[in-house]
Motif scaffolding. Sequence first.
Motif, PDB file in Angstrom:
ATOM      1  N   TRP A 125       8.318  -2.843   4.693  1.00 20.61           N
ATOM      2  CA  TRP A 125       8.259  -3.283   3.305  1.00 20.61           C
ATOM      3  C   TRP A 125       6.852  -3.727   2.957  1.00 20.61           C
ATOM      4  O   TRP A 125       6.281  -4.575   3.627  1.00 20.61           O
ATOM      5  N   ALA A 126       6.280  -3.144   1.919  1.00 20.06           N
ATOM      6  CA  ALA A 126       4.929  -3.484   1.462  1.00 20.06           C
ATOM      7  C   ALA A 126       4.989  -3.929   0.009  1.00 20.06           C
ATOM      8  O   ALA A 126       5.681  -3.322  -0.809  1.00 20.06           O
ATOM      9  N   LYS A 127       4.236  -4.970  -0.307  1.00 18.94           N
ATOM     10  CA  LYS A 127       4.193  -5.497  -1.668  1.00 18.94           C
ATOM     11  C   LYS A 127       3.505  -4.499  -2.593  1.00 18.94           C
ATOM     12  O   LYS A 127       2.413  -4.034  -2.328  1.00 18.94           O
ATOM     13  N   VAL A 128       4.180  -4.152  -3.696  1.00 19.50           N
ATOM     14  CA  VAL A 128       3.600  -3.260  -4.701  1.00 19.50           C
ATOM     15  C   VAL A 128       2.744  -4.123  -5.623  1.00 19.50           C
ATOM     16  O   VAL A 128       3.211  -5.122  -6.160  1.00 19.50           O
ATOM     17  N   THR A 129       1.490  -3.731  -5.827  1.00 20.59           N
ATOM     18  CA  THR A 129       0.600  -4.501  -6.691  1.00 20.59           C
ATOM     19  C   THR A 129       0.258  -3.759  -7.975  1.00 20.59           C
ATOM     20  O   THR A 129      -0.172  -4.366  -8.945  1.00 20.59           O
ATOM     21  N   CYS A 130       0.439  -2.432  -7.982  1.00 22.12           N
ATOM     22  CA  CYS A 130       0.077  -1.662  -9.163  1.00 22.12           C
ATOM     23  C   CYS A 130       0.858  -0.348  -9.183  1.00 22.12           C
ATOM     24  O   CYS A 130       1.096   0.254  -8.132  1.00 22.12           O
ATOM     25  N   ILE A 131       1.272   0.080 -10.377  1.00 22.56           N
ATOM     26  CA  ILE A 131       1.892   1.393 -10.573  1.00 22.56           C
ATOM     27  C   ILE A 131       1.166   2.049 -11.739  1.00 22.56           C
ATOM     28  O   ILE A 131       1.094   1.475 -12.824  1.00 22.56           O
ATOM     29  N   VAL A 132       0.614   3.242 -11.503  1.00 19.15           N
ATOM     30  CA  VAL A 132      -0.096   3.963 -12.555  1.00 19.15           C
ATOM     31  C   VAL A 132       0.623   5.281 -12.790  1.00 19.15           C
ATOM     32  O   VAL A 132       0.906   6.032 -11.857  1.00 19.15           O
ATOM     33  N   CYS A 133       0.939   5.556 -14.058  1.00 21.84           N
ATOM     34  CA  CYS A 133       1.603   6.794 -14.439  1.00 21.84           C
ATOM     35  C   CYS A 133       0.536   7.776 -14.909  1.00 21.84           C
ATOM     36  O   CYS A 133      -0.218   7.492 -15.835  1.00 21.84           O
ATOM     37  N   GLU A 134       0.484   8.909 -14.242  1.00 22.84           N
ATOM     38  CA  GLU A 134      -0.521   9.924 -14.568  1.00 22.84           C
ATOM     39  C   GLU A 134       0.155  11.285 -14.581  1.00 22.84           C
ATOM     40  O   GLU A 134       0.580  11.773 -13.536  1.00 22.84           O
ATOM     41  N   ASN A 137       3.053  12.229 -12.088  1.00 22.57           N
ATOM     42  CA  ASN A 137       3.161  11.395 -10.900  1.00 22.57           C
ATOM     43  C   ASN A 137       3.042   9.914 -11.219  1.00 22.57           C
ATOM     44  O   ASN A 137       2.435   9.521 -12.207  1.00 22.57           O
ATOM     45  N   LEU A 138       3.635   9.117 -10.326  1.00 25.90           N
ATOM     46  CA  LEU A 138       3.441   7.675 -10.329  1.00 25.90           C
ATOM     47  C   LEU A 138       2.653   7.338  -9.079  1.00 25.90           C
ATOM     48  O   LEU A 138       3.039   7.721  -7.973  1.00 25.90           O
ATOM     49  N   HIS A 139       1.546   6.640  -9.241  1.00 26.62           N
ATOM     50  CA  HIS A 139       0.732   6.221  -8.102  1.00 26.62           C
ATOM     51  C   HIS A 139       1.036   4.749  -7.829  1.00 26.62           C
ATOM     52  O   HIS A 139       0.810   3.898  -8.686  1.00 26.62           O
ATOM     53  N   PHE A 140       1.570   4.481  -6.643  1.00 26.68           N
ATOM     54  CA  PHE A 140       1.913   3.127  -6.227  1.00 26.68           C
ATOM     55  C   PHE A 140       0.802   2.593  -5.340  1.00 26.68           C
ATOM     56  O   PHE A 140       0.404   3.265  -4.383  1.00 26.68           O
ATOM     57  N   THR A 141       0.317   1.391  -5.623  1.00 27.81           N
ATOM     58  CA  THR A 141      -0.598   0.715  -4.718  1.00 27.81           C
ATOM     59  C   THR A 141       0.214  -0.365  -4.022  1.00 27.81           C
ATOM     60  O   THR A 141       0.711  -1.294  -4.666  1.00 27.81           O
ATOM     61  N   ALA A 142       0.384  -0.204  -2.737  1.00 25.66           N
ATOM     62  CA  ALA A 142       1.216  -1.125  -1.952  1.00 25.66           C
ATOM     63  C   ALA A 142       0.613  -1.232  -0.563  1.00 25.66           C
ATOM     64  O   ALA A 142       1.081  -0.608   0.374  1.00 25.66           O
ATOM     65  N   GLY A 143      -0.432  -1.991  -0.436  1.00 27.73           N
ATOM     66  CA  GLY A 143      -1.116  -2.076   0.851  1.00 27.73           C
ATOM     67  C   GLY A 143      -1.937  -0.821   1.079  1.00 27.73           C
ATOM     68  O   GLY A 143      -3.088  -0.873   1.430  1.00 27.73           O
ATOM     69  N   LEU A 144      -1.342   0.324   0.801  1.00 30.59           N
ATOM     70  CA  LEU A 144      -2.021   1.613   0.838  1.00 30.59           C
ATOM     71  C   LEU A 144      -1.478   2.432  -0.320  1.00 30.59           C
ATOM     72  O   LEU A 144      -0.401   2.161  -0.822  1.00 30.59           O
ATOM     73  N   GLY A 145      -2.200   3.386  -0.797  1.00 30.12           N
ATOM     74  CA  GLY A 145      -1.765   4.167  -1.952  1.00 30.12           C
ATOM     75  C   GLY A 145      -0.643   5.126  -1.608  1.00 30.12           C
ATOM     76  O   GLY A 145      -0.583   5.664  -0.508  1.00 30.12           O
ATOM     77  N   LYS A 146       0.272   5.345  -2.537  1.00 31.08           N
ATOM     78  CA  LYS A 146       1.392   6.267  -2.342  1.00 31.08           C
ATOM     79  C   LYS A 146       1.687   6.931  -3.681  1.00 31.08           C
ATOM     80  O   LYS A 146       1.865   6.252  -4.685  1.00 31.08           O
ATOM     81  N   THR A 147       1.700   8.266  -3.721  1.00 28.98           N
ATOM     82  CA  THR A 147       1.983   8.992  -4.950  1.00 28.98           C
ATOM     83  C   THR A 147       3.383   9.583  -4.877  1.00 28.98           C
ATOM     84  O   THR A 147       3.762  10.167  -3.863  1.00 28.98           O
ATOM     85  N   ARG A 148       4.143   9.407  -5.965  1.00 25.89           N
ATOM     86  CA  ARG A 148       5.508   9.915  -6.035  1.00 25.89           C
ATOM     87  C   ARG A 148       5.687  10.651  -7.351  1.00 25.89           C
ATOM     88  O   ARG A 148       4.990  10.387  -8.319  1.00 25.89           O
TER      89      ARG A 148
END
Length: 165
Positions: A125-134, A137-148
């Motif tokens: 479990w990693a804390k999500v600090t930012c979600i960017v919609c582009e 895709n949604l780019h999640f910043t949670a300790g490390l970047g993750k694109t979904r």
Amino acid sequence: MDFIGNYWFGNATKEVDNVKKDLNEVPDKISKGATKMVNNVTGKKQKPLSELMKEFELPAGIFPNEAKHYEYDKETKKLSITLPFICEVSYRDSSVLRYNTSVTCLIEKGKLSEIEGLKTKVMLWAKVTCIVCEQMNLHFTAGLGKTRSKKVYEMVRDAIPVDKF
């Protein structure tokens, strides 16, 4: 018998005074409730959270169905969401988001930032600090970047209660 009678009447007088005090407080409580009703009638009633998300070009399904109560401050752009219990939502792409009973963030067009109260499962479990919609895709910043894929988060889903955040 005189002592018992005085004791009983003395306590009865105290009880009557307490009832009078309670009755005097009733108008204050009623007026506060009435003010709240008037505020709702005068146009301060909130739109559903899903509509607010779409207004900011974000998928409605980032937050679960259980997220009914929220506060949004237009000046500071702060969004505070209250959930009835700690919960998590699983999405079609096997991603999982976990929500605390209170989630706060700053909201702007296509972005949630300074997020508190949201985690995602990467390997742990990693804390999500930012979600960017582009675009798609949604780019999640949670300790490390993750694109979904954005499409996965379009539909609002039900959450399941969990023991801890």
